[in-house]
Design an enzyme around this catalytic site. Structure first.
Site, PDB file in Angstrom:
ATOM      1  CB  SER A  53       8.992   6.221   5.109  1.00 43.39           C
ATOM      2  OG  SER A  53       8.689   5.267   6.097  1.00 43.39           O
ATOM      3  CG  ASN A  54       9.262   7.944  -0.026  1.00 41.17           C
ATOM      4  OD1 ASN A  54      10.170   8.462  -0.652  1.00 41.17           O
ATOM      5  ND2 ASN A  54       9.274   6.653   0.287  1.00 41.17           N
ATOM      6  CE1 TYR A 148       6.676   0.994   5.320  1.00 38.22           C
ATOM      7  CE2 TYR A 148       5.930   3.009   6.399  1.00 38.22           C
ATOM      8  CZ  TYR A 148       6.712   2.380   5.450  1.00 38.22           C
ATOM      9  OH  TYR A 148       7.525   3.114   4.636  1.00 38.22           O
ATOM     10  CE  LYS A 177       5.280   1.279   1.700  1.00 36.87           C
ATOM     11  NZ  LYS A 177       6.696   1.002   1.587  1.00 36.87           N
ATOM     12  CB  ILE A 220       2.658   0.505  -0.818  1.00 36.99           C
ATOM     13  CG1 ILE A 220       1.309  -0.209  -0.833  1.00 36.99           C
ATOM     14  CG2 ILE A 220       2.495   1.930  -0.292  1.00 36.99           C
ATOM     15  CD1 ILE A 220       0.688  -0.406   0.559  1.00 36.99           C
TER      16      ILE A 220
END
Length: 315
Positions: A53-54, A148, A177, A220
């Site tokens: 996402s980052n 995720y 994650k 993460i």
């Protein structure tokens, strides 16, 4: 008759969903991205998540996504970091596109893929449909699949521990994650599977050490974009049995993690990195809004971030 061979999770450690940088033409700023990759690798991270996402995955074309993965792999290999793993974010809103992104990730040099739950039609995302989606993707993916779980970017869809444990029985689904930040969920999953079979990673720095004490595989998380060395140090403290010292550092990381969410998430991370480490521009792609560190210095949350930067630079 023996069952299918299980794929292997990435090894335990500190992973960072690396931010990307853009130039004035809104193209990938490869020199700045290279500097960032190398600072993270020099900081001792176990791996880099490209298109988390980052990494603004949903703001990139398919070709840009492949380019970013390949460039990251080449940069690491050419500078003596062949041992650093690459996980590729491969989530999309359709099963077909997700499978294509998994194949693209393999071609570009990733070792694992991280897949979000599709979220365009939340009422249709029943346990049955979610299970079918991840099984179909995992059956087709040439790389081991990680799940995720990030309700914030998935229309509030939050996979519970029962479903994640069930999905973990698939031979090509190897971890998760947890950006939901639910330490109880993390502990239930780590009680069901060893990290060598299904690796559970804290998705936020504010539960990093707590997760390690509950047998997680590591983290993460976004904050290592700013301070990879600090996170690696925290990881080593736990491995060395220095629990009290690790928990003291966790208290600080929890405050820093909260601060970055208040300062501006991805845009805030880029603003801090560009201002304090001297590369790249803080530009983000719309509809996100760019932030500049000079405009953030009066924010009440910046003090802890500046302390984090000083700590990182001292290591």
């Amino acid at each position: 008759m023996a069952g299918p061979v299980r794929s292997v999770p990435p090894p335990p450690g500190v992973y960072v969903p690396a931010v990307l940088f853009y130039n004035d033409n809104d193209d990938l700023d490869l020199p700045a991205i290279k500097q960032h990759i190398l600072r993270l690798a020099e900081g001792g991270v176990t791996g880099i998540l490209v298109q988390g996402s980052n990494g603004e995955a949903q703001h990139l074309s398919h070709e840009e996504r492949k380019q970013a993965i390949r460039f990251t792999r080449d940069t690491l290999d050419e500078n003596g970091y062949k041992h650093v793993f690459i996980i590729a974010g491969s989530g999309a809103l359709s099963t077909k596109e997700t499978k294509k992104l998994c194949h693209d990730a393999k071609e570009a040099g990733a070792t694992h893929v991280l897949v979000l739950t599709p979220s365009l039609w939340p009422p249709q995302m029943t346990v049955e449909n979610i299970t079918h989606f991840f099984h179909e993707v995992a059956d087709a993916s040439p790389l081991p699949v990680m799940i995720y779980n990030f309700p914030t970017v998935c229309s509030g869809i939050d996979l519970d521990s029962d479903l994640l444990i069930k999905l973990g029985s698939h031979p090509n689904i190897v971890g998760t994650k947890l950006s939901c930040g639910n330490i109880g969920k993390l502990n239930r999953i780590t009680s069901a599977y060893p990290s060598s079979q299904f690796a559970t990673y804290a998705g936020k720095s504010d539960i990093f050490v707590l997760g390690l004490l509950a047998n997680s595989a590591g983290t993460i998380a976004a904050l290592p974009n700013i301070a990879p060395k600090v996170h690696v140090h925290a990881y080593k403290l736990v491995q060395e049995g220095k629990t009290a010292e690790a928990l003291e550092l966790q208290s600080f990381l929890g405050r820093a993690d909260w601060a970055i969410t208040k300062i501006g998430g991805i845009a805030g991370v880029k603003a801090i990195v560009t201002a304090h480490f001297g590369y790249g521009e803080p530009t983000v792609r719309g509809p996100l809004r760019t932030k500049v560190w000079a405009n953030l210095v009066t924010d009440k949350h910046t003090e802890v971030i500046e302390e984090l930067v000083r700590m990182e630079k001292s290591m």
